[in-house]
Design a protein around this motif. Sequence first.
Motif, short mmCIF file in Angstrom:
data_model
loop_
_atom_site.label_atom_id
_atom_site.label_comp_id
_atom_site.label_asym_id
_atom_site.label_seq_id
_atom_site.Cartn_x
_atom_site.Cartn_y
_atom_site.Cartn_z
N TRP A 1 1.07 -1.10 -0.02
CA TRP A 1 -0.11 -0.24 -0.23
C TRP A 1 0.48 1.05 -0.23
N PHE A 2 1.99 1.22 0.94
CA PHE A 2 2.78 2.47 0.41
C PHE A 2 3.27 2.66 -0.40
N ARG B 1 2.44 1.93 -3.30
CA ARG B 1 1.03 2.28 -3.75
C ARG B 1 1.26 4.19 -3.26
N LEU B 2 0.88 4.11 -2.60
CA LEU B 2 0.96 5.96 -2.50
C LEU B 2 2.31 6.68 -3.22
N TYR B 3 3.16 5.95 -2.41
CA TYR B 3 4.13 6.61 -3.10
C TYR B 3 4.58 6.75 -4.34
N GLY C 1 2.51 7.28 -6.60
CA GLY C 1 1.02 7.59 -7.20
C GLY C 1 1.19 9.50 -7.43
N PHE D 1 -5.53 5.02 -8.96
CA PHE D 1 -5.35 4.88 -6.97
C PHE D 1 -7.10 4.05 -7.60
#
Length: 237
Positions: free
Chosen positions: A181-182, A184-186, A188, A200
């Motif tokens: 998840w991190f 993906r967030l990073y 993004g 997203f």
Amino acid sequence: MPGLAEHGICAKSLEEAVSVRGHVMAQLTIEVLLETSMDYCVEQHVVLANGVEIAASMIVWTASVCLNPTLAQFGLPLGSRGHVDTVPTLQVRGLDHAWAAGTTPRFPNLAAEEGAWCPPDAHHAVRRATVLADNVIAALRGRPLKEYQHKNPGAVVGIGLRKGVAILFNRIKLKDRPAWWFHRLYRGRVPTLNRRIRVFVDWILASVLKRDSVGLIELEHPRGPFTEAATPSHGRT
């Protein structure tokens, strides 16, 4: 885990990261060979430098490539590896009106130790683009230029569906779903709000749904699409 050292991760953390990655990959029944190069690959037969021979129907090449040798013909100052040499204001060294962008130049990393260079990744490239545009306008208007500086919060790597490893701020270690998840967030930071929402939403669906099936029709004949595209149409003159 490529790029950890370039992102400012210390040697101890690098060893720990490799260990964590090896543990996660072992769970996926994937063997990782460190410091091993490929001698040659012919007709689905791979031979490694350590003598290991592997039959492979698909090969994914993720190594970096050499710089274009024509750079040496432009008379620009080049670094030890053939990159265009630049200063922190993103100008070509010694040329006040020549600016650099992309992966051909190498840029000083002011957030790391002296003599360090920014890794050639998209995170730095996107952030440099803003500074570069502001500096070009500032130069035309006779204003002071801004030096590019960005410190990465860590390094993240996605390993398959809902799995990953990460090191944050050089001390916090994550693995499996939290690291995924991190990651993906990073990752993004994509251009335009429209594209960001689409990406997203796709990642959110991927976190709860099974992997989508993809047809690899060209796997057995990879040259087919290139040959077809390069063949002149009979209807053209």
